[in-house]
Design a protein around this motif. Structure first.
Motif, short mmCIF file in Angstrom:
data_model
loop_
_atom_site.label_atom_id
_atom_site.label_comp_id
_atom_site.label_asym_id
_atom_site.label_seq_id
_atom_site.Cartn_x
_atom_site.Cartn_y
_atom_site.Cartn_z
N VAL A 69 10.48 47.56 19.32
CA VAL A 69 10.64 47.44 20.78
C VAL A 69 12.10 47.28 21.16
N ASN A 70 12.50 47.95 22.23
CA ASN A 70 13.83 47.80 22.81
C ASN A 70 13.67 47.57 24.31
N ALA A 71 14.60 46.77 24.85
CA ALA A 71 14.64 46.60 26.32
C ALA A 71 16.08 46.67 26.76
N ALA A 72 16.32 47.23 27.94
CA ALA A 72 17.67 47.29 28.50
C ALA A 72 17.54 47.22 30.02
N SER A 73 18.62 46.74 30.66
CA SER A 73 18.62 46.60 32.11
C SER A 73 19.24 47.83 32.76
N PHE A 74 18.73 48.21 33.90
CA PHE A 74 19.24 49.39 34.61
C PHE A 74 19.22 49.14 36.11
N ALA A 75 20.27 49.63 36.75
CA ALA A 75 20.32 49.53 38.20
C ALA A 75 20.29 50.92 38.83
N THR A 76 20.09 51.94 38.01
CA THR A 76 20.12 53.32 38.50
C THR A 76 18.71 53.90 38.56
N CYS A 77 17.74 53.05 38.71
CA CYS A 77 16.36 53.50 38.60
C CYS A 77 15.82 53.81 40.00
N PHE A 132 16.21 57.49 35.84
CA PHE A 132 17.30 56.55 35.62
C PHE A 132 18.34 57.25 34.76
N THR A 133 19.51 56.65 34.68
CA THR A 133 20.60 57.24 33.92
C THR A 133 21.11 56.24 32.90
N VAL A 134 21.25 56.69 31.67
CA VAL A 134 21.67 55.80 30.57
C VAL A 134 22.85 56.42 29.84
N GLU A 135 23.74 55.55 29.38
CA GLU A 135 24.87 56.04 28.59
C GLU A 135 24.37 56.65 27.28
N ILE A 136 25.04 57.73 26.87
CA ILE A 136 24.70 58.38 25.60
C ILE A 136 24.97 57.41 24.46
N ASP A 137 24.10 57.44 23.47
CA ASP A 137 24.18 56.64 22.26
C ASP A 137 23.63 55.22 22.41
N LYS A 138 23.19 54.84 23.59
CA LYS A 138 22.50 53.55 23.73
C LYS A 138 21.13 53.66 23.06
N ASP A 139 20.54 52.52 22.73
CA ASP A 139 19.22 52.55 22.09
C ASP A 139 18.18 53.21 23.00
N THR A 140 18.27 52.93 24.28
CA THR A 140 17.32 53.53 25.23
C THR A 140 17.43 55.05 25.19
N TYR A 141 18.66 55.55 25.12
CA TYR A 141 18.91 56.99 25.03
C TYR A 141 18.15 57.58 23.82
N ALA A 146 29.60 45.06 43.56
CA ALA A 146 30.06 45.60 42.29
C ALA A 146 28.94 45.43 41.27
N PHE A 147 29.05 46.21 40.21
CA PHE A 147 28.02 46.22 39.18
C PHE A 147 28.28 45.03 38.25
N ASP A 148 28.03 43.82 38.77
CA ASP A 148 28.36 42.65 37.95
C ASP A 148 27.28 41.59 38.08
#
Ligand SMILES: Cc1cc2nc3c(=O)[nH]c(=O)nc-3n(C[C@H](O)[C@H](O)[C@H](O)COP(=O)(O)O)c2cc1C
Length: 208
Positions: free
Chosen positions: A38-46, A58-67, A180-182
Protein backbone atom coordinates in the motif's frame (compact mmCIF):
# COMPACT_ATOMS: atom_id res chain seq x y z
CA UNK A 1 -6.14 10.66 16.77
CA UNK A 2 -8.65 8.10 18.03
CA UNK A 3 -10.76 7.06 15.08
CA UNK A 4 -14.45 6.91 16.00
CA UNK A 5 -16.07 4.50 13.55
CA UNK A 6 -18.86 5.89 11.39
CA UNK A 7 -20.75 3.56 9.09
CA UNK A 8 -19.76 4.01 5.43
CA UNK A 9 -22.69 3.86 3.02
CA UNK A 10 -22.28 3.02 -0.63
CA UNK A 11 -23.02 5.90 -2.99
CA UNK A 12 -24.97 4.89 -6.09
CA UNK A 13 -23.54 5.75 -9.49
CA UNK A 14 -26.11 8.49 -10.14
CA UNK A 15 -25.05 10.34 -6.96
CA UNK A 16 -21.23 10.33 -7.39
CA UNK A 17 -21.42 13.62 -9.21
CA UNK A 18 -23.55 15.22 -6.48
CA UNK A 19 -21.16 14.27 -3.75
CA UNK A 20 -17.84 15.13 -5.37
CA UNK A 21 -18.30 18.75 -4.51
CA UNK A 22 -16.65 21.22 -4.70
CA UNK A 23 -14.87 19.93 -7.77
CA UNK A 24 -11.21 20.44 -6.72
CA UNK A 25 -9.91 19.66 -3.26
CA UNK A 26 -7.00 18.35 -1.24
CA UNK A 27 -7.09 14.56 -1.06
CA UNK A 28 -5.03 11.53 -0.14
CA UNK A 29 -4.67 9.01 -2.94
CA UNK A 30 -4.04 5.36 -2.12
CA UNK A 31 -2.53 2.93 -4.60
CA UNK A 32 -0.85 -0.48 -4.46
CA UNK A 33 2.24 -1.73 -6.28
CA UNK A 34 2.44 -5.01 -8.24
CA UNK A 35 3.17 -6.86 -5.00
CA UNK A 36 0.11 -5.34 -3.33
CA UNK A 37 2.06 -3.03 -1.00
CA UNK A 38 0.00 0.00 0.00
CA UNK A 39 1.08 3.55 -0.80
CA UNK A 40 -0.58 6.86 0.06
CA UNK A 41 0.27 10.39 -1.06
CA UNK A 42 -1.37 13.80 -0.73
CA UNK A 43 -2.59 15.76 -3.74
CA UNK A 44 -4.13 19.15 -4.24
CA UNK A 45 -4.55 18.80 -8.01
CA UNK A 46 -7.47 16.42 -7.85
CA UNK A 47 -10.41 17.55 -9.97
CA UNK A 48 -13.72 16.06 -11.02
CA UNK A 49 -13.72 16.22 -14.81
CA UNK A 50 -16.94 14.75 -16.07
CA UNK A 51 -20.44 14.08 -14.79
CA UNK A 52 -21.44 10.79 -16.43
CA UNK A 53 -19.37 8.71 -16.28
CA UNK A 54 -17.91 10.47 -13.26
CA UNK A 55 -14.21 10.98 -13.91
CA UNK A 56 -11.51 12.36 -11.63
CA UNK A 57 -8.02 13.52 -12.62
CA UNK A 58 -4.87 14.44 -10.74
CA UNK A 59 -1.28 15.22 -11.61
CA UNK A 60 1.75 13.56 -10.03
CA UNK A 61 5.47 14.11 -10.42
CA UNK A 62 7.24 11.48 -12.51
CA UNK A 63 9.07 8.83 -10.49
CA UNK A 64 6.91 9.20 -7.37
CA UNK A 65 5.52 5.96 -5.96
CA UNK A 66 2.01 6.98 -6.99
CA UNK A 67 3.26 7.46 -10.56
CA UNK A 68 4.72 3.92 -10.70
CA UNK A 69 1.75 2.29 -8.99
CA UNK A 70 -0.87 3.95 -11.17
CA UNK A 71 0.95 2.88 -14.32
CA UNK A 72 1.51 -0.66 -13.01
CA UNK A 73 -1.98 -1.39 -11.64
CA UNK A 74 -4.25 1.23 -13.27
CA UNK A 75 -6.16 1.75 -10.03
CA UNK A 76 -6.31 4.53 -7.45
CA UNK A 77 -8.59 5.58 -4.61
CA UNK A 78 -9.28 9.23 -3.83
CA UNK A 79 -9.88 9.82 -0.09
CA UNK A 80 -11.29 13.17 0.97
CA UNK A 81 -10.23 14.57 4.35
CA UNK A 82 -12.26 17.16 6.21
CA UNK A 83 -11.13 20.65 7.18
CA UNK A 84 -10.04 19.54 10.64
CA UNK A 85 -6.61 20.06 12.15
CA UNK A 86 -5.95 16.45 13.16
CA UNK A 87 -6.58 14.94 9.74
CA UNK A 88 -4.84 17.81 7.91
CA UNK A 89 -1.73 17.20 10.04
CA UNK A 90 -1.82 13.66 8.71
CA UNK A 91 -2.31 14.91 5.14
CA UNK A 92 1.00 16.72 5.57
CA UNK A 93 2.73 13.56 6.88
CA UNK A 94 1.36 11.48 4.00
CA UNK A 95 2.81 14.11 1.62
CA UNK A 96 6.38 13.52 2.85
CA UNK A 97 8.88 11.72 0.57
CA UNK A 98 9.11 8.33 2.28
CA UNK A 99 11.15 5.64 0.48
CA UNK A 100 9.40 3.31 -1.96
CA UNK A 101 7.62 0.46 -0.20
CA UNK A 102 6.88 2.45 2.96
CA UNK A 103 3.20 2.55 3.89
CA UNK A 104 2.47 6.22 4.61
CA UNK A 105 -0.82 5.32 6.31
CA UNK A 106 1.16 3.60 9.06
CA UNK A 107 3.57 6.55 9.32
CA UNK A 108 0.66 8.96 9.73
CA UNK A 109 -1.39 6.70 12.03
CA UNK A 110 -4.27 6.36 9.57
CA UNK A 111 -6.58 3.37 9.27
CA UNK A 112 -6.79 1.34 6.04
CA UNK A 113 -10.14 -0.28 5.25
CA UNK A 114 -10.71 -2.40 2.14
CA UNK A 115 -11.92 -0.76 -1.04
CA UNK A 116 -15.40 -1.68 -2.27
CA UNK A 117 -14.25 -2.56 -5.79
CA UNK A 118 -10.50 -2.09 -6.18
CA UNK A 119 -7.29 -3.18 -4.44
CA UNK A 120 -6.07 0.12 -2.92
CA UNK A 121 -7.59 0.62 0.54
CA UNK A 122 -9.83 3.44 1.65
CA UNK A 123 -8.65 5.66 4.52
CA UNK A 124 -11.23 5.27 7.28
CA UNK A 125 -10.63 8.73 8.79
CA UNK A 126 -11.52 10.39 5.46
CA UNK A 127 -15.15 11.20 4.82
CA UNK A 128 -15.61 10.19 1.18
CA UNK A 129 -13.89 7.78 -1.18
CA UNK A 130 -13.80 7.42 -4.98
CA UNK A 131 -12.34 4.23 -6.40
CA UNK A 132 -11.04 4.86 -9.90
CA UNK A 133 -9.85 2.81 -12.87
CA UNK A 134 -7.30 4.64 -14.99
CA UNK A 135 -8.70 5.47 -18.43
CA UNK A 136 -5.77 7.52 -19.73
CA UNK A 137 -2.53 9.14 -18.66
CA UNK A 138 -0.46 11.92 -20.19
CA UNK A 139 3.16 12.75 -19.42
CA UNK A 140 4.10 16.42 -19.65
CA UNK A 141 6.42 18.86 -17.83
CA UNK A 142 7.98 16.04 -15.82
CA UNK A 143 4.51 15.16 -14.57
CA UNK A 144 1.88 12.59 -15.24
CA UNK A 145 -1.75 13.60 -15.47
CA UNK A 146 -4.00 10.67 -14.67
CA UNK A 147 -7.65 10.41 -15.64
CA UNK A 148 -9.71 7.84 -13.76
CA UNK A 149 -13.27 6.69 -14.08
CA UNK A 150 -15.07 6.19 -10.77
CA UNK A 151 -16.19 2.58 -10.32
CA UNK A 152 -17.26 2.83 -6.66
CA UNK A 153 -18.05 5.67 -4.27
CA UNK A 154 -18.66 5.61 -0.51
CA UNK A 155 -19.16 8.21 2.19
CA UNK A 156 -19.74 8.59 5.93
CA UNK A 157 -23.48 8.34 6.17
CA UNK A 158 -23.86 11.59 8.12
CA UNK A 159 -22.27 13.55 5.21
CA UNK A 160 -25.09 13.14 2.68
CA UNK A 161 -28.73 14.13 2.64
CA UNK A 162 -31.57 11.86 1.50
CA UNK A 163 -31.05 12.89 -2.16
CA UNK A 164 -27.34 12.03 -2.11
CA UNK A 165 -26.10 15.62 -1.97
CA UNK A 166 -23.08 16.45 0.16
CA UNK A 167 -23.84 18.11 3.51
CA UNK A 168 -20.92 20.50 3.19
CA UNK A 169 -20.80 21.45 6.88
CA UNK A 170 -20.18 17.78 7.63
CA UNK A 171 -18.01 16.81 4.65
CA UNK A 172 -15.93 20.01 5.09
CA UNK A 173 -13.69 19.55 2.04
CA UNK A 174 -10.37 21.41 1.94
CA UNK A 175 -8.66 23.47 -0.75
CA UNK A 176 -5.53 25.35 -1.56
CA UNK A 177 -7.27 28.10 -3.51
CA UNK A 178 -5.75 31.52 -3.01
CA UNK A 179 -2.89 30.13 -0.93
CA UNK A 180 0.65 28.99 -1.53
CA UNK A 181 1.13 25.26 -1.73
CA UNK A 182 2.27 24.96 1.87
CA UNK A 183 0.76 24.63 5.33
CA UNK A 184 -2.28 26.85 4.82
CA UNK A 185 -5.44 24.98 3.96
CA UNK A 186 -8.64 26.73 2.91
CA UNK A 187 -12.32 25.91 3.36
CA UNK A 188 -15.44 27.53 1.97
CA UNK A 189 -18.91 26.11 2.31
CA UNK A 190 -21.32 28.93 1.63
CA UNK A 191 -24.25 27.93 -0.58
CA UNK A 192 -26.06 30.67 -2.53
CA UNK A 193 -29.00 30.31 -4.93
CA UNK A 194 -28.43 32.60 -7.91
CA UNK A 195 -31.33 33.72 -10.17
CA UNK A 196 -31.12 33.57 -14.00
CA UNK A 197 -31.22 37.26 -14.92
CA UNK A 198 -31.05 36.69 -18.71
CA UNK A 199 -34.58 36.17 -20.07
CA UNK A 200 -33.93 34.87 -23.64
CA UNK A 201 -34.76 31.29 -24.78
CA UNK A 202 -31.22 30.06 -23.96
CA UNK A 203 -32.07 30.59 -20.30
CA UNK A 204 -34.16 27.38 -20.44
CA UNK A 205 -30.93 25.40 -20.85
CA UNK A 206 -30.30 23.01 -17.97
CA UNK A 207 -26.60 22.23 -17.38
CA UNK A 208 -25.78 18.51 -17.65
C1 LIG B 1 -1.43 18.96 0.73
C2 LIG B 1 -0.48 18.41 -0.27
C3 LIG B 1 -0.80 18.44 -1.61
C4 LIG B 1 0.07 17.91 -2.59
N1 LIG B 1 -0.30 17.93 -3.92
C5 LIG B 1 0.50 17.36 -4.85
C6 LIG B 1 0.11 17.33 -6.21
O1 LIG B 1 -0.98 17.76 -6.57
N2 LIG B 1 0.95 16.75 -7.12
C7 LIG B 1 2.15 16.21 -6.72
O2 LIG B 1 2.88 15.67 -7.58
N3 LIG B 1 2.54 16.22 -5.42
C8 LIG B 1 1.74 16.78 -4.49
N4 LIG B 1 2.12 16.79 -3.16
C9 LIG B 1 3.39 16.15 -2.79
C10 LIG B 1 3.27 14.62 -2.73
O3 LIG B 1 2.30 14.23 -1.77
C11 LIG B 1 4.65 14.06 -2.36
O4 LIG B 1 5.54 14.26 -3.42
C12 LIG B 1 4.64 12.60 -1.95
O5 LIG B 1 5.90 12.30 -1.41
C13 LIG B 1 4.39 11.64 -3.11
O6 LIG B 1 4.35 10.38 -2.54
P1 LIG B 1 4.59 9.01 -3.31
O7 LIG B 1 6.06 8.97 -3.76
O8 LIG B 1 4.27 7.99 -2.26
O9 LIG B 1 3.66 8.99 -4.47
C14 LIG B 1 1.28 17.33 -2.18
C15 LIG B 1 1.62 17.30 -0.81
C16 LIG B 1 0.76 17.85 0.12
C17 LIG B 1 1.12 17.81 1.59
Amino acid sequence: MAYTPVRKVDVPNEHWDRLYSPVACAVMITTVDREGRVNAASFATCVRQNHEPTCISFTVEIDKDTYHNVLATEEFVVNIPSFDREILEKVRVVGLPFPRGVNELEKAGLTAIPGRALRPPRIAECKAHYECKVIWTKEWLHRLTVMGQVVAGSVDEDCIDKDGYAILEKLRPTHYCGRAFDNKFVASYEVMEVDMVYKGPEAQHKPK
